[in-house]
Design an enzyme around this catalytic site. Structure first.
Site, PDB file in Angstrom:
ATOM      1  N   GLY A 233       0.822  -1.215   0.000  1.00  0.00           N
ATOM      2  CA  GLY A 233       0.000   0.000   0.000  1.00  0.00           C
ATOM      3  C   GLY A 233       0.851   1.258   0.000  1.00  0.00           C
ATOM      4  O   GLY A 233       0.531   2.237  -0.686  1.00  0.00           O
ATOM      5  N   GLU A 250      -6.814  -0.170   2.069  1.00  0.00           N
ATOM      6  CA  GLU A 250      -7.210  -0.949   3.243  1.00  0.00           C
ATOM      7  C   GLU A 250      -6.068  -1.916   3.512  1.00  0.00           C
ATOM      8  O   GLU A 250      -5.811  -2.814   2.700  1.00  0.00           O
ATOM      9  CB  GLU A 250      -8.484  -1.761   2.949  1.00  0.00           C
ATOM     10  CG  GLU A 250      -9.749  -0.965   2.974  1.00  0.00           C
ATOM     11  CD  GLU A 250      -9.980  -0.262   4.295  1.00  0.00           C
ATOM     12  OE1 GLU A 250      -9.483  -0.729   5.340  1.00  0.00           O
ATOM     13  OE2 GLU A 250     -10.656   0.776   4.271  1.00  0.00           O
ATOM     14  N   CYS A 284      -8.017  -9.161   7.803  1.00  0.00           N
ATOM     15  CA  CYS A 284      -7.324  -7.995   8.376  1.00  0.00           C
ATOM     16  C   CYS A 284      -8.016  -7.583   9.659  1.00  0.00           C
ATOM     17  O   CYS A 284      -7.443  -6.870  10.472  1.00  0.00           O
ATOM     18  CB  CYS A 284      -7.179  -6.848   7.396  1.00  0.00           C
ATOM     19  SG  CYS A 284      -8.548  -6.610   6.341  1.00  0.00           S
TER      20      CYS A 284
END
Ligand code: UN1
Length: 496
Positions: A233, A250, A284
């Site tokens: 990310g 996310e 997650c």
């Protein structure tokens, strides 16, 4: 002979320009080959963008309620095929059928929510400062949206991103995880059957370093949504920042469940088994830290050890299985590494800590693992493992529990078990996460509420619920002056 799958680019199913393929195997039994999927490259992404731009030109002018109708038909087809998709998903991803059914259900809920949103997509009309003048905002589609999705929710996460993007009038290019390409293949078939104009959706299979990177770097893909590791990310964020792209991230989590001394311990026990070992810990949102008040610590830990020992590992397509395999070898290696780290750090390995042999030796299984006596700030306590490893931390007070919860770089989800309403509300205020559960574990966010986290978990956006529609649309403001004269805002103040 296993099937060879194709990309969906330019309105048709096509082979990759590379003519190369990767294998998709069942993680519960690696001798089960599901199929070969395209190992595409930049040229395939290039073709997908050209086509998606044509798709966007027409779709962005289709009335939003009509776009919503397509999503409603998608929802109905998902309902019809729920069992078959869940079965295919368990075969390629490993989690148990009840969970893959739930994963499809999140897609169904998201489809029906998106269908009705096509009749809202509210803008605002607000009073102007000036007479005979209207001031208002409305939402416009943005363009071609690039979606990069992970393995752990093969249907839900693609739909969370794709359906809102579509109902807002964008065209979509999706690259699903190489570990679960089949589920998104089935989803794209459904989109086409439901009447989505073919060029509005492009499916490009392949690796993150090639296909994912090419999507992120393409100048004509102004919006990127990514779910995956914080490391990847950050790399995506650098590129998107330089290119002024809109980006939703996310990423990781290290979620804690706090059990206070006044908690309902039966309930907390059920909660921790589900939160820590459901999906083999590969969420997650998984509960990877258990923070126990010292007064119930020993008692609760004994019960937890016994209960976790009773969880049955196995093929997720068999009825009796509680916990499926990990997704692949590298993932199991990572879990093994953290078990070593935990032992080196002096934590007490009280359960698991190894792969089962015997009839499970052909899959990437790992026993539910519990470490007690884990020290805050140790690596085991701080780093995301993404497997069935639970770290137990003992605390003496609510304030200490909050400190432990907040003392990690991530901030997705948190949970507290207590019968004390004051503590419950204090937790909702003080736990530094995007989501807090009271008397429920850290997993199980509902599809119609905003989903996401703070700190290294995200970058401020939310998926799901009403907020995600802001991400996939551009606000346009319009002023209409029907006074017939030049009125100067901030200068010609209207008198009462
Ligand atoms: C994820 O792990 O990436 O809240 C998503 C949950 C699910 C979604 C998890 N609804 O656990």
């Amino acid at each position: 002979m296993a099937k060879t799958f194709k990309n969906f680019i330019g309105g048709e199913w096509v082979a990759p320009t590379t003519d190369a393929y990767f294998e998709n195997r069942n993680p519960a039994d690696t001798s089960d080959l599901i199929g070969r999927f395209p190992d595409s490259d930049r040229r395939d992404v290039e073709a997908a963008v050209r086509s998606a731009k044509r798709g966007f030109a027409a779709w962005s002018r289709t009335p939003a309620p009509v776009r919503g109708d397509v999503l409603r038909r998608v929802g109905h087809l998902l309902v019809e095929r729920k069992a078959a998709i869940a079965d295919a998903m368990t075969r390629e991803m490993g989690k148990v059928l009840a969970e893959t059914g739930g994963d499809v259900q999140e897609g169904i809920d998201t489809a029906f929510y998106a269908a009705t949103e096509g009749r809202r997509l509210f803008g605002h009309v607000v009073p102007s400062e000036l007479r005979s003048k209207w001031a208002m905002s409305y939402r416009r589609p943005i363009g071609v949206v690039g979606l990069i999705t992970p393995f752990n929710f093969p249907m839900a996460i693609p739909t969370w991103k794709m359906f809102p993007a579509l109902v807002c009038g964008n065209a979509v290019i999706i690259k699903p995880s190489e570990d679960v390409p089949h589920t998104v293949h089935l989803l794209v078939e459904i989109l086409l059957e439901a009447g989505l104009p073919p060029e509005v959706i492009q499916l490009v299979h392949g690796r993150g370093e090639t296909v994912g990177k090419a999507i992120v770097e393409h100048p004509e893909v102004p919006v990127i949504s990514f779910t995956g590791s914080t490391e990847t990310g950050s790399l995506i964020g650098e590129t998107c920042g330089r290119m002024h792209k809109r980006l939703s991230l996310e990423m990781g989590g290290k979620n804690a469940m706090i059990v206070m001394d006044d908690a309902d311990l039966d309930l907390a026990l059920e909660g921790i088994l589900w939160g820590a070992f459901g999906t083999t810990g590969q969420r997650c949102t998984a509960t990877s830290r258990l923070v126990l008040h010292r007064k119930i610590h020993d008692r609760f830990l004994r019960r937890l050890g016994d209960a976790a020992e009773g969880l049955r590992l196995g093929d997720g397509r068999q009825d009796k299985t509680d916990v499926g395999p990990l997704i692949h070898e590298a993932s199991r290696d990572k879990v093994e590494r953290y078990v070593e780290i935990g032992q080196e750090e002096g934590a007490d390995l009280m359960l698991g800590g190894k792969a089962p042999g015997g009839r499970l030796a052909d899959g990437w299984f790992y026993r539910p693992t519990i470490f007690a006596g884990v020290r805050p700030r140790s690596r085991l306590e701080q780093e995301e493992i993404f497997g069935p490893v639970l770290s137990v931390i003992r605390v003496s007070s609510f304030d200490e529990a909050v400190k432990v919860n907040n003392g990690v770089r991530y901030g997705l989800s948190s949970s507290i078990y207590t019968g004390n309403v004051d503590l419950a509300f204090s937790a909702m205020q003080d736990l530094d996460n995007g989501i807090t559960y009271v008397n429920a574990p850290t997993i199980g966010a509902e599809a119609h509420l905003p989903f996401g986290g703070v700190k290294a978990t995200g970058n401020g956006h939310r998926e799901g619920g009403w907020e995600v529609y802001d991400f996939y649309s551009e606000t346009k403001v319009c002023y209409v002056d029907y006074s017939g004269k030049l009125q100067r805002a901030q200068i010609d103040a209207a008198s009462p």
